[in-house]
Design an enzyme around this catalytic site. Structure first.
Site, PDB file in Angstrom:
ATOM      1  N   ASN A   7       0.949  -1.064  -0.043  1.00  0.00           N
ATOM      2  CA  ASN A   7      -0.168   0.022  -0.039  1.00  0.00           C
ATOM      3  C   ASN A   7       0.822   1.194  -0.008  1.00  0.00           C
ATOM      4  OD1 ASN A   7      -1.773   2.099   0.411  1.00  0.00           O
ATOM      5  ND2 ASN A   7      -2.457   1.217   2.459  1.00  0.00           N
ATOM      6  N   LYS A   9       0.046   4.289  -0.063  1.00  0.00           N
ATOM      7  CA  LYS A   9      -0.274   5.418   0.629  1.00  0.00           C
ATOM      8  C   LYS A   9      -0.231   6.680  -0.593  1.00  0.00           C
ATOM      9  CE  LYS A   9       0.087   3.257   4.668  1.00  0.00           C
ATOM     10  NZ  LYS A   9      -0.014   3.294   6.250  1.00  0.00           N
ATOM     11  N   HIS A  85      -9.468   1.106   5.032  1.00  0.00           N
ATOM     12  CA  HIS A  85      -8.374   1.315   5.664  1.00  0.00           C
ATOM     13  C   HIS A  85      -8.267   2.285   6.799  1.00  0.00           C
ATOM     14  CE1 HIS A  85      -3.985   2.468   6.545  1.00  0.00           C
ATOM     15  NE2 HIS A  85      -3.787   1.547   5.896  1.00  0.00           N
ATOM     16  N   GLU A  87      -6.588   4.549   8.061  1.00  0.00           N
ATOM     17  CA  GLU A  87      -6.414   6.007   7.594  1.00  0.00           C
ATOM     18  C   GLU A  87      -7.676   6.651   7.048  1.00  0.00           C
ATOM     19  OE1 GLU A  87      -2.882   5.307   5.694  1.00  0.00           O
ATOM     20  OE2 GLU A  87      -1.765   5.087   7.345  1.00  0.00           O
ATOM     21  N   GLU A 151      -4.875  -4.800  10.602  1.00  0.00           N
ATOM     22  CA  GLU A 151      -4.021  -3.848  10.680  1.00  0.00           C
ATOM     23  C   GLU A 151      -4.450  -3.042  12.158  1.00  0.00           C
ATOM     24  OE1 GLU A 151      -2.056  -2.608   6.905  1.00  0.00           O
ATOM     25  OE2 GLU A 151      -3.827  -1.237   7.103  1.00  0.00           O
ATOM     26  N   GLY A 157       2.744   2.514  10.757  1.00  0.00           N
ATOM     27  CA  GLY A 157       3.839   3.431  10.499  1.00  0.00           C
ATOM     28  C   GLY A 157       4.483   3.877  11.937  1.00  0.00           C
ATOM     29  N   SER A 187       3.706  -2.090  10.343  1.00  0.00           N
ATOM     30  CA  SER A 187       5.248  -2.146  10.553  1.00  0.00           C
ATOM     31  C   SER A 187       5.852  -3.317  10.037  1.00  0.00           C
ATOM     32  CB  SER A 187       5.510  -1.785  11.825  1.00  0.00           C
ATOM     33  OG  SER A 187       5.343  -0.152  12.054  1.00  0.00           O
TER      34      SER A 187
HETATM   35  P1  13P Z   1       3.440   0.473   7.649  1.00  0.00           P
HETATM   36  O1  13P Z   1       3.722  -0.642   7.088  1.00  0.00           O
HETATM   37  O2  13P Z   1       3.881   1.720   7.147  1.00  0.00           O
HETATM   38  O3  13P Z   1       3.208   0.482   9.085  1.00  0.00           O
HETATM   39  O4  13P Z   1       1.843   0.712   7.137  1.00  0.00           O
HETATM   40  C1  13P Z   1       0.799  -0.332   7.322  1.00  0.00           C
HETATM   41  C2  13P Z   1      -0.326  -0.034   6.390  1.00  0.00           C
HETATM   42  O5  13P Z   1      -0.951   0.739   6.796  1.00  0.00           O
HETATM   43  C3  13P Z   1      -0.474  -0.697   5.129  1.00  0.00           C
HETATM   44  O6  13P Z   1      -2.012  -0.441   4.726  1.00  0.00           O
END
Ligand code: 13P
Length: 226
Positions: A7, A9, A85, A87, A151, A157, A187
């Site tokens: 992903n 982002k 997601h 976010e 997640e 992150g 992560s």
């Molecule tokens: P990170 O791997 O940067 O922690 O992000 C995970 C994520 O949100 C994947 O959708």
């Protein structure tokens, strides 16, 4: 076969997308997917790795400024979409109800779906993880073209990965509610991928930061073969 999805982002415009594909080769024996931002989707499609969008609207078309429909994605050669997601839930008003609508419309149109669930740090500390996962999973329609990504929000992150045991437990409880493949996200790095992906209930990974570099994403894909 395990599924490893990157992903991206809101990273990588068109030139960085091209540079990624120049350097990246997906290993055989693992299902690999990349999820670029909308403006890089058409460039990424057709380069040997299935491409998913990071979101999809439920209507076919209409007055929904800033949204993109499943039909528009399919026309670009996009094969699937991430839905719900954390976010989107945290910053853009995504609810269990809109997650359900996006999943249903995407599946109906013929897209594959990675539907995301996960508890926040305060929900975990309050002992609400089970209830949050039950509520979020209940909104996700069972379908052979859908996988769930677990997640934990506190692991995204932050460099704080769920331990393989904790992830295994959460995946087991999700699979009891919804018999499907469950990916782990939060992560994931080349250094922890082998151990996480060795857990029997972890069917793959949804990778954020470490999917941006062809080298580290390739290493995580290879860890899924171990
Ligand atoms: P990170 O791997 O940067 O922690 O992000 C995970 C994520 O949100 C994947 O959708």
């Amino acid at each position: 076969m395990k599924l490893v999805a990157g992903n991206w982002k809101m990273f990588k415009g068109t030139s960085e997308t091209l540079a990624f594909f120049d350097a990246f080769e997906a290993p055989a024996g693992v299902e690999v997917v990349v999820c670029p931002p909308f403006t890089s989707l058409s460039l990424a499609a057709g380069r040997g790795v299935p491409v998913y969008a990071q979101n999809v609207h439920w209507a076919v078309e209409g007055a929904f400024t800033g949204e993109i429909s499943a039909q528009m994605l399919l026309e670009l050669g996009v094969e699937g979409a991430v839905v719900g997601h954390s976010e989107r839930r945290q910053y853009f008003g995504e609810t269990d109800e809109t997650v359900r609508k996006r999943c249903e419309a995407a599946l109906e149109a013929g897209l594959r779906v990675i539907a995301c669930v996960g508890e926040t740090e305060s929900e975990r500390e309050a002992g609400e993880t089970g209830a949050v996962l039950r509520r979020q999973v209940a909104a996700i329609p069972p379908h052979e073209a859908l996988v769930i990504a677990y997640e934990p929000v506190w692991a995204i992150g932050t460099g704080k990965t769920a331990t393989p045991e904790l992830a295994q437990q959460a995946h087991e409880s999700i699979k009891e509610l919804h018999p499907t493949r469950v990916l782990y996200g939060g992560s994931v790095k080349p250094e922890n991928a082998v151990e996480l992906l060795a857990q029997p209930a972890i069917d793959g990974a949804l990778v954020g930061g470490a999917s941006l570099e062809p080298g580290s994403f390739g290493a995580i894909c290879r860890a899924a073969l171990a």
